[in-house]
Write a protein that holds these residues in place. Structure first.
Motif, PDB file in Angstrom:
ATOM      1  N   ASP A   1       0.833  -1.205   0.000  1.00 54.17           N
ATOM      2  CA  ASP A   1       0.000   0.000   0.000  1.00 54.17           C
ATOM      3  C   ASP A   1       0.866   1.254   0.000  1.00 54.17           C
ATOM      4  OD1 ASP A   1      -2.371   1.347  -0.118  1.00 54.17           O
ATOM      5  OD2 ASP A   1      -2.796   1.257   2.029  1.00 54.17           O
TER       6      ASP A   1
ATOM      7  N   ILE B   1      -1.986  -6.085   8.003  1.00 49.16           N
ATOM      8  CA  ILE B   1      -2.747  -6.652   6.896  1.00 49.16           C
ATOM      9  C   ILE B   1      -2.355  -8.117   6.815  1.00 49.16           C
ATOM     10  CG2 ILE B   1      -3.030  -6.702   4.388  1.00 49.16           C
ATOM     11  CD1 ILE B   1      -2.721  -3.717   4.335  1.00 49.16           C
TER      12      ILE B   1
ATOM     13  N   LYS C   1      -2.985 -12.100   5.171  1.00 50.58           N
ATOM     14  CA  LYS C   1      -3.495 -12.910   4.064  1.00 50.58           C
ATOM     15  C   LYS C   1      -3.230 -14.365   4.417  1.00 50.58           C
ATOM     16  CE  LYS C   1      -2.262  -9.199   0.862  1.00 50.58           C
ATOM     17  NZ  LYS C   1      -1.482  -8.806  -0.333  1.00 50.58           N
TER      18      LYS C   1
ATOM     19  N   ASN D   1      -8.621 -12.817   4.014  1.00 49.92           N
ATOM     20  CA  ASN D   1      -7.809 -11.611   4.023  1.00 49.92           C
ATOM     21  C   ASN D   1      -8.404 -10.633   5.021  1.00 49.92           C
ATOM     22  OD1 ASN D   1      -6.403 -12.699   1.752  1.00 49.92           O
ATOM     23  ND2 ASN D   1      -7.982 -11.877   0.408  1.00 49.92           N
TER      24      ASN D   1
ATOM     25  N   THR E   1      -9.225  -7.600  -8.333  1.00 50.54           N
ATOM     26  CA  THR E   1      -9.622  -6.952  -7.079  1.00 50.54           C
ATOM     27  C   THR E   1     -10.098  -7.995  -6.079  1.00 50.54           C
ATOM     28  OG1 THR E   1     -10.261  -4.935  -8.228  1.00 50.54           O
ATOM     29  CG2 THR E   1     -11.182  -5.268  -6.038  1.00 50.54           C
TER      30      THR E   1
ATOM     31  N   LYS F   1      -8.683  -4.287  -2.440  1.00 51.42           N
ATOM     32  CA  LYS F   1      -7.328  -4.171  -3.003  1.00 51.42           C
ATOM     33  C   LYS F   1      -7.408  -4.447  -4.492  1.00 51.42           C
ATOM     34  CE  LYS F   1      -4.215  -7.444  -2.978  1.00 51.42           C
ATOM     35  NZ  LYS F   1      -3.693  -7.423  -4.391  1.00 51.42           N
ATOM     36  N   ASP F   2      -6.989  -3.483  -5.302  1.00 52.30           N
ATOM     37  CA  ASP F   2      -7.082  -3.686  -6.742  1.00 52.30           C
ATOM     38  C   ASP F   2      -5.827  -4.355  -7.288  1.00 52.30           C
ATOM     39  OD1 ASP F   2      -5.086  -1.733  -7.050  1.00 52.30           O
ATOM     40  OD2 ASP F   2      -6.524  -0.125  -7.453  1.00 52.30           O
TER      41      ASP F   2
ATOM     42  N   ASP G   1      -2.373  -3.130  -6.398  1.00 48.63           N
ATOM     43  CA  ASP G   1      -2.060  -3.178  -4.962  1.00 48.63           C
ATOM     44  C   ASP G   1      -2.396  -1.875  -4.243  1.00 48.63           C
ATOM     45  OD1 ASP G   1      -1.228  -5.800  -5.013  1.00 48.63           O
ATOM     46  OD2 ASP G   1       0.863  -5.304  -5.375  1.00 48.63           O
ATOM     47  N   ASN G   2      -3.432  -1.189  -4.714  1.00 52.50           N
ATOM     48  CA  ASN G   2      -3.949  -0.027  -4.002  1.00 52.50           C
ATOM     49  C   ASN G   2      -5.086  -0.468  -3.093  1.00 52.50           C
ATOM     50  OD1 ASN G   2      -2.272   1.930  -5.349  1.00 52.50           O
ATOM     51  ND2 ASN G   2      -3.569   1.679  -7.149  1.00 52.50           N
ATOM     52  N   TYR G   3      -5.058  -0.010  -1.846  1.00 52.12           N
ATOM     53  CA  TYR G   3      -6.058  -0.403  -0.863  1.00 52.12           C
ATOM     54  C   TYR G   3      -7.021   0.764  -0.631  1.00 52.12           C
ATOM     55  CZ  TYR G   3      -3.115  -4.432   0.348  1.00 52.12           C
ATOM     56  OH  TYR G   3      -2.398  -5.594   0.311  1.00 52.12           O
TER      57      TYR G   3
END
Length: 246
Positions: A75, A109, A111, A120, A206, A226-227, A230-232
């Motif tokens: 992020d 975060i 996973k 997640n 995503t 999260k796209d 890797d943008n949250y």
């Protein structure tokens, strides 16, 4: 006189270079970090070198085979990532903040893949001291989440498709679906969000993450998308989440 001016200018340039070098070196030292009165600025100020210094300082113990900790970028921030390659794989991303000489875990975060089912999550407001037992914090959080939020499974891996109800926030349901063997082998189910009885498949890589506050792991309070880049994006308002995917 010209020689004197030249020498003086040379000394000034040399001093300027030395000061510049010292500043660059200081930027990679822990002592130069931003005052953490603003928590969000705190972990953003950590450089890769600073985190490596922290990692060396806490000396992670290898109590579990094939478990590694290293500096990662998640992020758009430098974090400590703890990863295990065991069959039930787990990956924690520790966001670190520092106030004076105290280093704390601000956010995690996580996973995980437990018995092949992906989970997640994001946990905020942790504020636990960072030391060699940091892994226990991640494991304890995962244990509490698994204990309080049992997934509802429809179907089985040997009789696909299989749907897993991961959770619910207000009236919005979060589901994963394994349609074929590739989904199972690659741990890449479809991520589906159900708003007002309408199911939407998240596309273009995503995925969703369930959001918790550290002081209340019994309740999901927000969702994160999260796209593929890797943008949250954090959603505390479920109406806004539903509008964003429809």
């Amino acid at each position: 006189m010209e020689k004197l001016i030249t020498i003086t200018l040379s000394i000034i340039v040399l001093c300027s270079c030395i000061n510049s070098t010292q500043t660059e070196a200081e930027n990679d030292s822990l002592s130069s970090m931003t005052d953490c009165s603003i928590a969000t600025e705190c972990y953003k100020s950590l450089t890769k070198n600073q985190l490596e210094i922290i990692l060396e300082d806490i000396k992670p113990y290898a109590d579990t085979a094939l478990r590694f900790t290293y500096v990662n970028n998640i992020d758009s921030q430098n974090v400590l990532t703890d990863f295990t390659t065991l069959s039930d794989s787990t990956e924690y991303h520790y966001f670190i903040k520092r106030y004076n000489e105290t280093k704390t875990i601000d956010k995690i975060i996580g996973k995980t893949s437990v018995y092949g089912i992906k989970r997640n999550f994001v946990v905020v407001h942790i504020d636990e001291n960072l030391n060699s037992k940091y892994r226990e914090i991640g494991d304890n959080i995962l244990s509490e989440i698994n204990k309080n939020h049992e997934s509802i499974q429809t179907g089985a891996f040997d009789d696909l498709p299989m749907q897993v109800h991961i959770g619910k926030i207000e009236q919005v349901n979060f589901l994963t679906v394994y349609n074929n063997e590739d989904d199972v082998l690659n741990l890449s189910p479809q991520y589906i969000i159900e708003c007002n009885d309408k199911k939407t498949v998240l596309k273009n890589g995503t995925v969703f993450l369930m959001g918790y506050d550290y002081k209340n792991l019994e309740q999901k309070t927000y969702a994160v998308l999260k796209d593929s880049s890797d943008n949250y994006t954090y959603y505390y308002d479920m109406d806004k989440l539903c509008s964003s995917i429809n």
